[in-house]
Design a protein around this motif. Sequence first.
Motif, PDB file in Angstrom:
ATOM      1  N   THR A 136      -2.004   3.243  19.552  1.00 19.54           N
ATOM      2  CA  THR A 136      -2.488   4.473  18.937  1.00 19.54           C
ATOM      3  C   THR A 136      -3.992   4.629  19.126  1.00 19.54           C
ATOM      4  N   SER A 173       1.713  10.679  13.867  1.00 23.97           N
ATOM      5  CA  SER A 173       2.111   9.303  14.161  1.00 23.97           C
ATOM      6  C   SER A 173       2.305   8.493  12.883  1.00 23.97           C
ATOM      7  N   GLY A 174       2.165   9.166  11.748  1.00 22.85           N
ATOM      8  CA  GLY A 174       2.421   8.477  10.479  1.00 22.85           C
ATOM      9  C   GLY A 174       1.317   7.553  10.054  1.00 22.85           C
ATOM     10  N   LYS A 175       0.173   7.656  10.647  1.00 27.91           N
ATOM     11  CA  LYS A 175      -0.913   6.755  10.270  1.00 27.91           C
ATOM     12  C   LYS A 175      -1.777   7.331   9.159  1.00 27.91           C
ATOM     13  N   THR A 217       7.493   3.388   7.623  1.00 29.69           N
ATOM     14  CA  THR A 217       8.335   3.397   8.816  1.00 29.69           C
ATOM     15  C   THR A 217       8.177   2.083   9.568  1.00 29.69           C
ATOM     16  N   GLU A 233       2.945  -1.367  13.962  1.00 27.92           N
ATOM     17  CA  GLU A 233       1.574  -1.130  14.434  1.00 27.92           C
ATOM     18  C   GLU A 233       0.569  -1.930  13.613  1.00 27.92           C
ATOM     19  N   ARG A 267      -7.523  14.727  16.872  1.00 27.81           N
ATOM     20  CA  ARG A 267      -7.171  13.328  16.621  1.00 27.81           C
ATOM     21  C   ARG A 267      -6.567  13.156  15.224  1.00 27.81           C
ATOM     22  N   LYS A 327      -5.571   6.112   6.679  1.00 24.60           N
ATOM     23  CA  LYS A 327      -5.174   4.789   6.211  1.00 24.60           C
ATOM     24  C   LYS A 327      -6.060   3.696   6.796  1.00 24.60           C
ATOM     25  N   THR A 359       5.066   2.152  11.590  1.00 27.73           N
ATOM     26  CA  THR A 359       3.834   1.840  10.870  1.00 27.73           C
ATOM     27  C   THR A 359       3.714   0.342  10.627  1.00 27.73           C
ATOM     28  N   GLU A 390      -3.006  14.114  15.470  1.00 26.97           N
ATOM     29  CA  GLU A 390      -2.226  13.055  16.097  1.00 26.97           C
ATOM     30  C   GLU A 390      -1.924  11.937  15.106  1.00 26.97           C
ATOM     31  N   GLU A 425       0.836  -1.204   0.000  1.00 25.24           N
ATOM     32  CA  GLU A 425       0.000   0.000   0.000  1.00 25.24           C
ATOM     33  C   GLU A 425       0.870   1.254   0.000  1.00 25.24           C
ATOM     34  N   GLY A 450      -4.909   6.703  22.240  1.00 24.90           N
ATOM     35  CA  GLY A 450      -4.726   8.140  22.290  1.00 24.90           C
ATOM     36  C   GLY A 450      -5.953   8.869  21.800  1.00 24.90           C
ATOM     37  N   GLY A 451      -5.855  10.168  21.678  1.00 32.35           N
ATOM     38  CA  GLY A 451      -6.989  10.878  21.115  1.00 32.35           C
ATOM     39  C   GLY A 451      -7.075  12.299  21.599  1.00 32.35           C
ATOM     40  N   ASP A 452      -6.983  12.507  22.877  1.00 34.42           N
ATOM     41  CA  ASP A 452      -7.097  13.857  23.390  1.00 34.42           C
ATOM     42  C   ASP A 452      -5.729  14.513  23.320  1.00 34.42           C
ATOM     43  N   ALA A 453      -5.474  15.111  22.200  1.00 35.53           N
ATOM     44  CA  ALA A 453      -4.112  15.595  21.956  1.00 35.53           C
ATOM     45  C   ALA A 453      -4.005  17.097  22.030  1.00 35.53           C
TER      46      ALA A 453
END
Lengths: 228, 437
Positions: A221, B258-260, A193, A199, B251, B314, A196, B254, A41, A224-227
């Motif tokens: 990942t 984070s490269g996502k 990376t 993950e 989000r 992604k 990536t 983020e 991909e 997370g969320g509240d950044a």
Amino acid sequence: MTINFQVEGNPGEAVERVRAFLVSDSMRNIAGYEGQRTVREHLQGLDQTRANRMGGRRTHYYGSARRATEYVIEGEDIIISIGQVGMKLHFYGGTVTAGKNISSATGQPTKYLTIPASPAAYGHSARDFPNLIVVWGHGGKPVGLAVAEEANRAGGSHRGPKLVKRGALVPGQMMFWLKESVTMQPDPTVLPTSETLGENIADRVGKAVVRRFGGTSETATDEGGDAS
Amino acid sequence: MMFKEPISMSRALESQVVKVMLPTHLRSNMLATLPIEIRRRSMFIAGEQSADVLQRVNDAIVDVLRGNQTEEGARARLQALPDLLDNPRLQSEGRARLILETNIDMARGYGGYQQSQDVDVLSEFPAWELYRAEERKEPRDWPARWAEAGGVFFPDILANSANWTIKRKNDMIVFLNDKEYGKDRISWLLANAYLQSLEWNDNEMRVQLSDQISELQGQRHNGLRGVEEQLLGVLTRHGRKALGNDYRAARWIERILSGKLSLGYNQGAGHESFHESLDNAQRENTTTRGMGQGNRDKFSSYSCASWAIELVDKESPYYSGGSLATLANSDYSAGRMIALKDDPIWTEISAFGLPYAPFDYNSGMDLRDIDRDEAEALGLLDSGDVVQPERLGFNLGVEAHPSATGSILDALVDYYVGQGIGRLVGEGAVRLIGGGS
């Protein structure tokens, strides 16, 4: 990655079953396939966003690299390979020097690399163009290959095939630069990376575990969320 | 880690090295009537009657699959073969390219197919989507072929949604020019840019960056990677401020960091001088998809000073490797072409009678894995359903391994002779009766 699952019966046995799965060939196949998919991909994305800079005919280098991506299991290792010439050079950078290949014109090792100088030269070798002439620079060193007069051939013949539309090439037009060597800078972005990859594989294995043993899985990942 | 020596494409490679040379005078349409096992195990070129030429072509293909040669190098090698000088059809660039690409892709397709049929892999990825991986000037009508084979189309939510239309917001226009997508050169620095408009939903985020035009001029940069870094910097510095405390938008940031997320670009200005790029942009914009005539002037004037940037999740099921743009092309107008991997449709749509890509010469179409979650969501199967693996065995009783070449040859000879259509003409070569010398 965190995997939560409820256990009925002996917890130790359940954990052992999951552990056995995580070191099994089944898991390696799933992880390898996900890794292969992630790389493919990524290369597909490069193919769409990195057309050659001069325009012209696209060779879809990264698309070909995508199709050349495969994983193999060797013992406990999962190896994702891209069987495409040049990927290592793109990733690490390095210097390419003439002389590795044999010139179809002389039968001797090549003395120069031919670097496209025109969009029409992309995806072609110099031998694809009839009547290219050497352009000489200071000190008598060749600097490029340019189109000579009467260079356009609109039809095939016993000497060769149809190559270009009549009038497509302009006499004097530089088609290739001649270089004894070319140095490329490293470009780690040609591969996803390791984060990536890790993950995606962890996420995939987590899903496979949950599918087989129940429960839920979360990647780091996802937590997370509240950044702000 | 990287290896010093190329790692061979084991499965693709083994499918190629065991091939038996099949010189023949038969044309493509007649060769297509041979049993699939024969075609898959034979190296042939329609009308090519020299086993030596076939062997050399096969050697070139194997070298590409080993990672020892570029496709261009292999093509030059083929065209330089003295034997081919008597056969202008083979010597032509287009013909040589087609022969190589088709055979290489079929070997790779076979390798990928074999891996996809592992029971554990099938459990996780039970379906494929047929998609356009590479644009073609005159693409075949794949939806029609899909429909004719009884395929089901699945709604393409994003391609049909309002996200794909041109949007205007405070004189800023967020656009998607899919026809030009991928052709732009990312060679200019986007300096001191700032967010000027921002739109997002759960699947997609559109950012419009703009700045004083003078600051965009004359600043070279080292390509995509540098621009990516710039964009990340811009989004980091300005994005958080602009987005405030919106959870969803934060989000997104983020995920970018984070490269996502994949970054895609659509660039109004090229790498020429600014004024040249202005003219180019105005010309290009006349082809902009979905652009009404009334919007063009306004659009053009802004496109030169700004970039429209797609940030694509992604993790979205609609992600297609770097961009959602491919979903917006005509192949998807009828919907997404998805089926389980054991569905006979994959063989039915193939011009070669094989259940894996390539499905036709130079088609630009390929397969994308659909994972179980999405396949179940699409109703292709239930949670407990199992997709049956199918190994493409050789019905004549031999396995695909280099050491089995002799057995394959024997089996092929038996088959051809038994059918009264061939005879052994040398080591590793069978000639169909009626072929030339």
